[in-house]
Design a protein around this motif. Sequence first.
Motif, PDB file in Angstrom:
ATOM      1  N   ALA A 193       0.804  -1.220   0.000  1.00 43.12           N
ATOM      2  CA  ALA A 193       0.000   0.000   0.000  1.00 43.12           C
ATOM      3  C   ALA A 193       0.838   1.272   0.000  1.00 43.12           C
ATOM      4  O   ALA A 193       0.399   2.295  -0.544  1.00 43.12           O
ATOM      5  CB  ALA A 193      -0.927   0.006   1.216  1.00 43.12           C
ATOM      6  N   CYS A 194       2.027   1.219   0.598  1.00 45.11           N
ATOM      7  CA  CYS A 194       2.795   2.458   0.835  1.00 45.11           C
ATOM      8  C   CYS A 194       4.132   2.517   0.106  1.00 45.11           C
ATOM      9  O   CYS A 194       4.783   3.566   0.120  1.00 45.11           O
ATOM     10  CB  CYS A 194       3.038   2.640   2.337  1.00 45.11           C
ATOM     11  N   ALA A 195       4.572   1.428  -0.496  1.00 46.91           N
ATOM     12  CA  ALA A 195       5.853   1.442  -1.202  1.00 46.91           C
ATOM     13  C   ALA A 195       5.701   0.864  -2.606  1.00 46.91           C
ATOM     14  O   ALA A 195       6.650   0.325  -3.166  1.00 46.91           O
ATOM     15  CB  ALA A 195       6.906   0.669  -0.405  1.00 46.91           C
ATOM     16  N   SER A 196       4.499   0.958  -3.145  1.00 49.71           N
ATOM     17  CA  SER A 196       4.207   0.495  -4.497  1.00 49.71           C
ATOM     18  C   SER A 196       3.415   1.570  -5.224  1.00 49.71           C
ATOM     19  O   SER A 196       2.832   2.454  -4.591  1.00 49.71           O
ATOM     20  CB  SER A 196       3.378  -0.806  -4.468  1.00 49.71           C
ATOM     21  N   SER A 197       3.366   1.476  -6.519  1.00 53.44           N
ATOM     22  CA  SER A 197       2.585   2.445  -7.283  1.00 53.44           C
ATOM     23  C   SER A 197       1.100   2.209  -7.043  1.00 53.44           C
ATOM     24  O   SER A 197       0.672   1.086  -6.736  1.00 53.44           O
ATOM     25  CB  SER A 197       2.884   2.317  -8.777  1.00 53.44           C
ATOM     26  N   PRO A 198       0.273   3.254  -7.184  1.00 55.35           N
ATOM     27  CA  PRO A 198      -1.179   3.066  -7.036  1.00 55.35           C
ATOM     28  C   PRO A 198      -1.738   2.017  -7.993  1.00 55.35           C
ATOM     29  O   PRO A 198      -2.659   1.282  -7.640  1.00 55.35           O
ATOM     30  CB  PRO A 198      -1.741   4.455  -7.353  1.00 55.35           C
ATOM     31  N   TYR A 199      -1.166   1.923  -9.187  1.00 53.66           N
ATOM     32  CA  TYR A 199      -1.645   0.947 -10.155  1.00 53.66           C
ATOM     33  C   TYR A 199      -1.326  -0.480  -9.715  1.00 53.66           C
ATOM     34  O   TYR A 199      -2.113  -1.407  -9.939  1.00 53.66           O
ATOM     35  CB  TYR A 199      -1.037   1.232 -11.533  1.00 53.66           C
ATOM     36  N   HIS A 200      -0.159  -0.644  -9.088  1.00 59.89           N
ATOM     37  CA  HIS A 200       0.201  -1.975  -8.596  1.00 59.89           C
ATOM     38  C   HIS A 200      -0.737  -2.397  -7.465  1.00 59.89           C
ATOM     39  O   HIS A 200      -1.163  -3.560  -7.409  1.00 59.89           O
ATOM     40  CB  HIS A 200       1.652  -1.990  -8.116  1.00 59.89           C
ATOM     41  N   LEU A 201      -1.061  -1.473  -6.578  1.00 59.56           N
ATOM     42  CA  LEU A 201      -1.997  -1.781  -5.492  1.00 59.56           C
ATOM     43  C   LEU A 201      -3.335  -2.252  -6.049  1.00 59.56           C
ATOM     44  O   LEU A 201      -3.902  -3.247  -5.566  1.00 59.56           O
ATOM     45  CB  LEU A 201      -2.185  -0.547  -4.605  1.00 59.56           C
ATOM     46  N   ILE A 202      -3.836  -1.570  -7.051  1.00 57.77           N
ATOM     47  CA  ILE A 202      -5.109  -1.978  -7.668  1.00 57.77           C
ATOM     48  C   ILE A 202      -4.981  -3.376  -8.280  1.00 57.77           C
ATOM     49  O   ILE A 202      -5.877  -4.220  -8.130  1.00 57.77           O
ATOM     50  CB  ILE A 202      -5.535  -0.953  -8.735  1.00 57.77           C
ATOM     51  N   ALA A 203      -3.856  -3.642  -8.939  1.00 58.55           N
ATOM     52  CA  ALA A 203      -3.637  -4.956  -9.557  1.00 58.55           C
ATOM     53  C   ALA A 203      -3.562  -6.055  -8.501  1.00 58.55           C
ATOM     54  O   ALA A 203      -4.065  -7.164  -8.713  1.00 58.55           O
ATOM     55  CB  ALA A 203      -2.361  -4.933 -10.393  1.00 58.55           C
TER      56      ALA A 203
ATOM     57  N   SER B  26       3.723   0.830  16.434  1.00 61.50           N
ATOM     58  CA  SER B  26       4.602   0.072  15.536  1.00 61.50           C
ATOM     59  C   SER B  26       4.120   0.139  14.097  1.00 61.50           C
ATOM     60  O   SER B  26       4.908   0.331  13.163  1.00 61.50           O
ATOM     61  CB  SER B  26       4.692  -1.394  15.988  1.00 61.50           C
ATOM     62  N   LEU B  27       2.810  -0.019  13.906  1.00 57.16           N
ATOM     63  CA  LEU B  27       2.253   0.011  12.551  1.00 57.16           C
ATOM     64  C   LEU B  27       2.398   1.392  11.937  1.00 57.16           C
ATOM     65  O   LEU B  27       2.784   1.524  10.761  1.00 57.16           O
ATOM     66  CB  LEU B  27       0.784  -0.400  12.591  1.00 57.16           C
ATOM     67  N   LEU B  28       2.128   2.425  12.702  1.00 55.47           N
ATOM     68  CA  LEU B  28       2.201   3.785  12.181  1.00 55.47           C
ATOM     69  C   LEU B  28       3.630   4.154  11.807  1.00 55.47           C
ATOM     70  O   LEU B  28       3.874   4.783  10.764  1.00 55.47           O
ATOM     71  CB  LEU B  28       1.648   4.761  13.218  1.00 55.47           C
ATOM     72  N   LYS B  29       4.595   3.757  12.611  1.00 56.60           N
ATOM     73  CA  LYS B  29       6.008   4.001  12.293  1.00 56.60           C
ATOM     74  C   LYS B  29       6.381   3.306  10.983  1.00 56.60           C
ATOM     75  O   LYS B  29       7.098   3.873  10.152  1.00 56.60           O
ATOM     76  CB  LYS B  29       6.896   3.499  13.431  1.00 56.60           C
ATOM     77  N   MET B  30       5.904   2.093  10.804  1.00 56.75           N
ATOM     78  CA  MET B  30       6.173   1.344   9.583  1.00 56.75           C
ATOM     79  C   MET B  30       5.585   2.050   8.370  1.00 56.75           C
ATOM     80  O   MET B  30       6.234   2.164   7.315  1.00 56.75           O
ATOM     81  CB  MET B  30       5.588  -0.062   9.725  1.00 56.75           C
ATOM     82  N   VAL B  31       4.363   2.525   8.496  1.00 57.09           N
ATOM     83  CA  VAL B  31       3.692   3.226   7.398  1.00 57.09           C
ATOM     84  C   VAL B  31       4.451   4.486   7.008  1.00 57.09           C
ATOM     85  O   VAL B  31       4.712   4.737   5.820  1.00 57.09           O
ATOM     86  CB  VAL B  31       2.238   3.572   7.794  1.00 57.09           C
ATOM     87  N   ILE B  32       4.822   5.294   8.008  1.00 58.69           N
ATOM     88  CA  ILE B  32       5.544   6.545   7.742  1.00 58.69           C
ATOM     89  C   ILE B  32       6.863   6.262   7.044  1.00 58.69           C
ATOM     90  O   ILE B  32       7.226   6.930   6.053  1.00 58.69           O
ATOM     91  CB  ILE B  32       5.789   7.326   9.053  1.00 58.69           C
TER      92      ILE B  32
END
Length: 329
Positions: free
Chosen positions: A124-134, A244-250
């Motif tokens: 969700a956070c280190a991929s392109s928006p198109y890849h997430l949709i795929a 932990s999750l929020l740190k990972m997302v940021i």
Amino acid sequence: MTTLRVPDMVPTPEEDAQKLREALQGAPVSSPLAFLQGNGEEEKLLIRILGHRNATQRKQIREMYQQLYNENLIDRINSEIFGDFKDALIMWTYDPAERHAILAHKSLKKKFSVKRLQVIVEIACASSPYHLIAVRKAYCSLFDCSLEEDIVSIVPFALRKLLLGLVSSIRYDKELVDTELAKSEADVLHHVITSKRFDDDKVIHILSTRNFYQLRLTFECYRNKHANSIEQDIKNGGKGDMVSLLKMVILCIDHPEMHFAEVIRDSILGLGTDEKALSRVIVTRAEIDMKNVKEVYPHIYKCTVEDDVVGDTSGSYKDFLLTLTGDKY
């Protein structure tokens, strides 16, 4: 940037499929003992072909293999190869969206921990928006339910809100930023985070709707306007799964190369190697930004990715990972 090395003159998919068939029918490959003793000619041929083909070329090879032999290439690999080399080779041979869908599904079907959510945050956070949709489409096709449904059924509520926002996002993918908006939302984030309201809807809205360029500018404004970085203020907020999750997302949004360097290093440290995490990073980032990961790695850990792979892996598995990182040709 990619570390995948594709030769200037690539054989046809039919030629590659025929060579793979020969390798996969070779006796040394089908023997677990031969695999453990390492690097037979058949394994080397598998690496030489699949380790030097991009996603489009690998898809063409899979389709040609099916057409020529009425057999799924991945099934054949699964029946003939063993150990960590097999797992990494299969992961690499999959279509990238299917690969991530499978990784996400496995992470949600095991005993819950925030660490197991890494792969979903990476999608969700280190991929392109198109890849997430795929990936979301592939997930539905492979598992007859949506990624969102499985998140709801497995992940605790506070974490679920953030994850659902991230995986359901359809972000703008161009480098377009609004400086005034970044300053304003930096203040919003600062107020909410320093109040320790980590699951506040404002946090989820900003992180799951703004494009990555906008968010990086917002994080920069946060650092410039307030005493700490957003990462530091989250860390100062205490411990727990949400922190932990929020740190990972940021980190995945702001500095994905540092996140993946950290995952590699963590997979190496301690008793035994976490081969699944090590393979996941190298396989999923080889065609995206593995070069960036390799560049930051020595600055953080005083050694190279190659050093750690060589020190903790062996045989065909080691050679395959080094091929994908561009350290072995």
